[in-house]
Design a protein around this motif. Sequence first.
Motif, PDB file in Angstrom:
ATOM      1  N   LYS A  70      36.219  14.802  50.871  1.00  0.00           N
ATOM      2  CA  LYS A  70      34.945  14.201  50.473  1.00  0.00           C
ATOM      3  C   LYS A  70      33.814  15.226  50.562  1.00  0.00           C
ATOM      4  O   LYS A  70      32.945  15.297  49.679  1.00  0.00           O
ATOM      5  CB  LYS A  70      34.643  13.001  51.364  1.00  0.00           C
ATOM      6  N   SER A  73      34.056  17.717  47.744  1.00  0.00           N
ATOM      7  CA  SER A  73      33.535  17.105  46.527  1.00  0.00           C
ATOM      8  C   SER A  73      32.013  17.118  46.508  1.00  0.00           C
ATOM      9  O   SER A  73      31.386  17.464  45.497  1.00  0.00           O
ATOM     10  CB  SER A  73      34.049  15.667  46.404  1.00  0.00           C
ATOM     11  N   LYS A  74      31.405  16.755  47.629  1.00  0.00           N
ATOM     12  CA  LYS A  74      29.939  16.727  47.711  1.00  0.00           C
ATOM     13  C   LYS A  74      29.357  18.119  47.526  1.00  0.00           C
ATOM     14  O   LYS A  74      28.385  18.320  46.775  1.00  0.00           O
ATOM     15  CB  LYS A  74      29.505  16.152  49.054  1.00  0.00           C
ATOM     16  N   LEU A  77      29.696  19.194  43.950  1.00  0.00           N
ATOM     17  CA  LEU A  77      28.796  18.414  43.093  1.00  0.00           C
ATOM     18  C   LEU A  77      27.378  18.979  43.140  1.00  0.00           C
ATOM     19  O   LEU A  77      26.751  19.206  42.102  1.00  0.00           O
ATOM     20  CB  LEU A  77      28.791  16.959  43.545  1.00  0.00           C
ATOM     21  N   SER A  89      33.599  20.620  39.672  1.00  0.00           N
ATOM     22  CA  SER A  89      33.146  19.604  40.634  1.00  0.00           C
ATOM     23  C   SER A  89      33.778  18.246  40.341  1.00  0.00           C
ATOM     24  O   SER A  89      34.042  17.463  41.263  1.00  0.00           O
ATOM     25  CB  SER A  89      31.619  19.498  40.615  1.00  0.00           C
ATOM     26  N   GLN A  90      34.029  17.967  39.072  1.00  0.00           N
ATOM     27  CA  GLN A  90      34.668  16.702  38.714  1.00  0.00           C
ATOM     28  C   GLN A  90      36.149  16.702  39.083  1.00  0.00           C
ATOM     29  O   GLN A  90      36.709  15.668  39.449  1.00  0.00           O
ATOM     30  CB  GLN A  90      34.493  16.427  37.217  1.00  0.00           C
ATOM     31  N   ARG A  93      36.038  15.915  42.575  1.00  0.00           N
ATOM     32  CA  ARG A  93      35.587  14.542  42.776  1.00  0.00           C
ATOM     33  C   ARG A  93      36.741  13.553  42.674  1.00  0.00           C
ATOM     34  O   ARG A  93      36.921  12.681  43.532  1.00  0.00           O
ATOM     35  CB  ARG A  93      34.509  14.217  41.740  1.00  0.00           C
ATOM     36  N   LYS A  97      38.542  11.351  45.772  1.00  0.00           N
ATOM     37  CA  LYS A  97      38.594   9.887  45.711  1.00  0.00           C
ATOM     38  C   LYS A  97      39.997   9.377  46.016  1.00  0.00           C
ATOM     39  O   LYS A  97      40.181   8.347  46.667  1.00  0.00           O
ATOM     40  CB  LYS A  97      38.127   9.403  44.340  1.00  0.00           C
ATOM     41  N   THR A 120      39.442  12.488  35.992  1.00  0.00           N
ATOM     42  CA  THR A 120      37.997  12.380  36.204  1.00  0.00           C
ATOM     43  C   THR A 120      37.253  13.442  35.404  1.00  0.00           C
ATOM     44  O   THR A 120      36.208  13.167  34.797  1.00  0.00           O
ATOM     45  CB  THR A 120      37.666  12.543  37.703  1.00  0.00           C
TER      46      THR A 120
END
Length: 554
Positions: A70, A73-74, A77, A89-90, A93, A97, A120
């Motif tokens: 997580k 991902s942050k 992003l 980044s996607q 992401r 998830k 994603t």
Amino acid sequence: MSKETIDGLMLKQMIAGGAVSLNKAKEEINSLNVFPVPDGDTGTNMNLTVKSAKEEAEKVTTNHAGEVAKAISKGALMGARGNSGVILSQLFRGFAKELEQYAEIDVKTFIKAMNSGVNTAYKAVMKPVEGTILTVAKDAAKGGQKYVRNKSETNFNELLNYVIQSTDEGVQRTPQQLKVLKEAGVVDAGGKGLYYIYYGFLMGLSGEDFSSLKVDIPIAESQIPEGHHEEDADLVYKFCTEFILSGVNQPEETEKTLKQELMAYGDSLLVVGETDIVKVHVHTNRPGKVLEDSMKFGELTDIKIDNMKKQHDTEIIKNEEPGDSKEDEFNEEQIDKVGVITVVNGAGFDEIFQSLGASHVVTGGQTMNPSTEDLINAINQIPESSVILLPNNKNIIMACEQAKEISDKQVEVIPTKTIPQGISSMMAFDPEADDMKEMAEDMGDASQEVITGEITYAVRDTKIDDMDIKKDEIIAIVDGKITNHGTESEQVLLDALNDLVSEDHEIITIYYGENTNKSKVDNLISDLEGIFTDCEIESHYGGQPLYYYTFSVE
């Protein structure tokens, strides 16, 4: 030692390895530009994106794999730069998830997360193109799936070897999937970057060093070739100011704050933090003020101030009179209006957009794409509750869209791909518009009424559209397509305009760059006025690096 499962600590090691690997290979990736122009930045963008992901992962205090994923991902992003960085980044992401509930991950779950990342990323791109990082990511996930199907006993070391091999094979196929890559004789840069990330995953997980990592850099880091650097350029900011701040308590916060404070004093601003040190570079007319404002963050060392016009070291002028620096006060009238945030690279362009009503200018463009976080910070910094973003570069549009999704304000993105498109769109801007969406549509329509051209130089030999272009030759790019080449920038510009301008056109505007001689500009304008007698000819200082001229035809 082979591992059948990994936890959060191991996942941190993998992303750290990916960051190291990508950092070592970023110049090779930058060189894989379809056009032979001196602004390849895919490697830089991906490197900064993964660096941000790694730094966010390091903040996690548990070994819960889902929590670390997580954070990765942050970080990716907020740190995403350029199209390649946003797509990356996607991928992270979707990956995160799928893993959010797992303290430890086995091979099957990891591959499932990779597939989720691919799905994603594909959804995030409006018109996915095969032969890009998307395809390579899909190939990598398929390689992992094949490994899982064919093995009764699995471990992460073997899996990552399969993934790396599949990624490399996918990269090598990209020229057959995308015609422009085949014509340029290169593989996809984003896909190659992904290869080095996965290579780093394996090295990080195995605890190995990177001495075996071989990078091939066919093109040296882009520099203006000899004979093309005009030392007598009409400089707006004369002093190249560089220094290091040591003993910094919070380098990340200092980096952000310094960027905001110093951007008012010049351009070409670079602030980079590492542990307790922050490196600063800026072009300014007020080096003394820059140093004075920076002293409160740490101890100044390695100060270097060059007079760029005279090309020698210059002492700081003492007793410099500070100018007025009153901060705009937020008020209700401002808050109710629509603000425009635009991305430009060049002091002249900065002034042009501000004169047209832009609320804030984010320094960036080719080779220095702003991150999603940079754009969010700019949105939060202006008082207006409604914001229009002008990326002015095709590689920044996705980061703008990502900032729109994150922001609490009402944000519209006008997908301007060039500076002249952004300027044209500003002509339709009304800060007091009742219907922001309708105005944004009008601004978008206005941006399409201009044809954009750029004059730069080739960084390698290439053949495009039956043109044999030699390294260091001057080239003209019109609306994303190389149209002319030659030995003199002004003549190539004239050739491009002769091919382009018709009786329907009325205005030709020339924006000259930071390394373009003003006397040559004056002679060029005189020649244009004699050739295109039915057109109004305008010229402005843009101050853009790497590109001698940017021009528009309306």
